[in-house]
Design an enzyme around this catalytic site. Structure first.
Site, PDB file in Angstrom:
ATOM      1  N   SER A   1      16.996  20.332 -16.727  1.00 33.99           N
ATOM      2  CA  SER A   1      15.822  21.148 -17.007  1.00 33.99           C
ATOM      3  C   SER A   1      16.289  22.426 -17.688  1.00 33.99           C
ATOM      4  O   SER A   1      17.380  22.923 -17.408  1.00 33.99           O
ATOM      5  CB  SER A   1      15.107  21.473 -15.697  1.00 33.99           C
ATOM      6  OG  SER A   1      14.450  22.720 -15.785  1.00 33.99           O
TER       7      SER A   1
ATOM      8  N   LYS B   1      18.229  20.615 -11.565  1.00 35.01           N
ATOM      9  CA  LYS B   1      17.529  19.376 -11.874  1.00 35.01           C
ATOM     10  C   LYS B   1      18.396  18.318 -12.564  1.00 35.01           C
ATOM     11  O   LYS B   1      19.105  18.622 -13.528  1.00 35.01           O
ATOM     12  CB  LYS B   1      16.307  19.652 -12.766  1.00 35.01           C
ATOM     13  CG  LYS B   1      15.198  20.446 -12.114  1.00 35.01           C
ATOM     14  CD  LYS B   1      14.623  19.793 -10.851  1.00 35.01           C
ATOM     15  CE  LYS B   1      13.788  18.585 -11.154  1.00 35.01           C
ATOM     16  NZ  LYS B   1      12.546  18.933 -11.847  1.00 35.01           N
TER      17      LYS B   1
ATOM     18  N   GLU C   1      11.470   7.521 -16.760  1.00 32.28           N
ATOM     19  CA  GLU C   1      10.105   8.025 -16.978  1.00 32.28           C
ATOM     20  C   GLU C   1       9.574   7.577 -18.337  1.00 32.28           C
ATOM     21  O   GLU C   1       8.421   7.189 -18.479  1.00 32.28           O
ATOM     22  CB  GLU C   1      10.083   9.547 -16.908  1.00 32.28           C
ATOM     23  CG  GLU C   1      10.418  10.110 -15.539  1.00 32.28           C
ATOM     24  CD  GLU C   1      10.689  11.602 -15.612  1.00 32.28           C
ATOM     25  OE1 GLU C   1       9.735  12.377 -15.702  1.00 32.28           O
ATOM     26  OE2 GLU C   1      11.877  11.991 -15.610  1.00 32.28           O
TER      27      GLU C   1
ATOM     28  N   HIS D   1       0.832  -1.220   0.000  1.00 35.86           N
ATOM     29  CA  HIS D   1       0.000   0.000   0.000  1.00 35.86           C
ATOM     30  C   HIS D   1       0.859   1.261   0.000  1.00 35.86           C
ATOM     31  O   HIS D   1       0.447   2.304   0.484  1.00 35.86           O
ATOM     32  CB  HIS D   1      -0.940   0.027   1.208  1.00 35.86           C
ATOM     33  CG  HIS D   1      -1.699  -1.242   1.428  1.00 35.86           C
ATOM     34  ND1 HIS D   1      -2.933  -1.476   0.873  1.00 35.86           N
ATOM     35  CD2 HIS D   1      -1.371  -2.377   2.104  1.00 35.86           C
ATOM     36  CE1 HIS D   1      -3.344  -2.682   1.224  1.00 35.86           C
ATOM     37  NE2 HIS D   1      -2.408  -3.259   1.956  1.00 35.86           N
TER      38      HIS D   1
END
Ligand code: ARG
Length: 462
Positions: free
Chosen positions: A280, A286, A293, A159
């Protein structure tokens, strides 16, 4: 009347609409089948000579010319032509250009319907072998980390809440198992792919005295399809492969999602190698795990391809229908996507570093040892339900005091259950909790080490 397509016979008395060519062509994508198409044609020609339909001189001319055409395609000297519709017609037409009537004999006893099925089977067979190689490479990347990461403990989740502590290699081997099942699925699928369809012709077979066993042997097929109508309509083998690729993509997406989370400041469990991250354009700090992804994101198209294929064949009447041409782009896209993802994942897994300091600094948070403590109490004769309740109340007490279970005084333990004594501290703390596991398949250090040995043997690493 003029004819504007090689597939139009003398029955046509008008040329097709100018838009049809662009709409129906498949050469823009099925050119990828060229090597399999030529291989199939060579086997067919040699068989025709064996049964006396072609002379051996004619077959030799055909096979020599086909080999030359293959060389031209590979050197980039061959012009595929949209007007010739598909890979089969492009290659056959080049053969006829070279050999005239001898070239016109190649298509004896076959049709493009069995030809395209054969090409697809040969292509998928090779592709399955490559998928398997890439899966093995990824398993090796996971197993290869196990010794170095053996002493690292990570929280495992249910969970998405901290549940129980596990050894890092237990995670690595979890993925190794999933990819092993994918390899087994591939091997099973390969058996159904590896069946010869050539010689079933359009849908009913042929009156020409061909020898299908002969062709099957030449092409390395394990069997010969027994029903021509079935073969002409069958794309099960292709859909099955697309499904296996989808399961692989699903597994990769779970891993990718996990590592995206793990590489965040919030988790700070893992560092994805910088070669597989990008920055970025606005935020200078970043380092984004874009490859992970995109592996997660590209799963969507692989699932979509499978869905398209399933819808494509639904309710399609027997036997061949042109709809089936739509199978190839979906297949190629799934193969390309999954193969690239597998290859990148192996490099990321190999090169990533676990942030042990950061992992350890919060490892005692979340009461990862609570279940082990409950089982310890069960060992002392308390029924499970009672022990579950009593340890729950101890966790509540620790939460109140903002401390760990191991930091509670002995009075708190004896207050909930008088069979508890100081030896309780021997099972508390994450490290002791991990050491206490013993069931087969658990994260017990002995068990995990044995599994690593087993995997090394299985993957021929030792
Ligand atoms: N391009 C076709 C396909 O991919 C090849 C078979 C064509 N057969 C036919 N009768 N038009 O399915």
């Amino acid at each position: 009347m003029s004819r504007n397509s090689p597939s139009q016979s003398g029955v046509f008395h008008s040329t097709v609409d100018s838009r049809v060519e662009k709409f129906t062509e498949s050469i823009s994508f099925d050119h990828r089948l060229y090597a399999q198409d030529i291989r199939g044609s060579i086997a067919h020609a040699e068989m025709l000579a064996d049964v006396g339909v072609l002379t051996s001189e004619e077959a030799a001319q055909i096979t020599t010319a086909l080999a030359l055409i293959k060389g031209e395609i590979e050197n980039g000297d061959f012009q595929f032509d949209e007007k010739l519709e598909d890979v089969h017609m492009n290659i056959e037409s080049a053969l006829v250009d070279r050999l005239g009537d001898v070239g016109r004999k190649l298509h004896t006893g076959r049709s493009r319907n069995d030809q395209v099925s054969t090409d697809a089977r040969l292509w998928i067979r090779d592709s399955i072998d490559e998928t398997d190689r890439l899966l093995k490479q990824l398993q090796i990347a996971f197993v290869g980390r196990c010794d170095a990461d053996m002493d690292i403990i990570l929280p495992a989740y249910t969970h998405m809440q901290r549940a129980q502590p596990v050894l890092a290699p237990h995670y690595w081997l979890a993925y190794t198992e999933k990819f092993q099942r994918d390899r087994e699925r591939l091997a099973d699928c390969r058996r159904r792919v590896n069946v010869c369809s050539l010689g079933t012709a359009a849908l009913a077979g042929t009156t020409i005295p061909i020898d299908r066993e002969n062709v099957a042997k030449r092409l390395g097929f394990e069997g010969v399809a027994a029903n021509s109508i079935d073969v002409s309509s069958d794309r099960d083998f292709l859909v099955e492969y697309a499904f296996v690729l989808t399961m692989i993509a699903e597994h990769l997406s779970v891993w990718a999602d996990e590592w995206v989370l793990w590489s965040s400041v919030e988790f700070k469990f893992i560092q994805v190698p910088q070669q597989f991250c990008t920055g970025s354009s606005i935020m200078p700090q970043k380092i984004n795990p874009d490859v992970c992804e995109l592996i997660r994101g590209k799963t969507a198209r692989v699932i979509g391809n499978l869905q398209s294929l399933l819808v494509l064949i639904k309710g399609l009447p027997l036997a061949y229908n042109r709809d089936l041409q739509e199978d190839k782009e979906r297949l190629f896209d799934s193969v390309d996507t999954v193969h690239r993802s597998l290859d990148l994942t192996a490099s990321i897994v190999e090169g990533a570093t676990l942030n042990t300091e950061s992992i350890n600094s919060r490892l005692e948070d979340g009461f990862l040892d609570a279940t082990t403590l409950m089982e310890y109490l069960i060992g002392k004769g308390t029924p499970q339900r009672t022990a579950h309740h009593q340890i729950g109340s101890l966790v509540g007490k620790a939460m109140e005091k903002r401390c760990r279970l191991a930091e509670l005084p002995i009075e708190d333990f004896t207050a909930v259950n008088d069979s508890l004594d100081k030896s309780v501290y021997d099972v508390l703390g994450v490290e002791r909790a991990v050491a206490a596991f013993r069931s087969y398949g658990s994260t017990s250090p002995d068990m995990v080490k044995k599994q690593v040995v087993r995997w090394k043997e299985q993957l021929e690493l030792s």
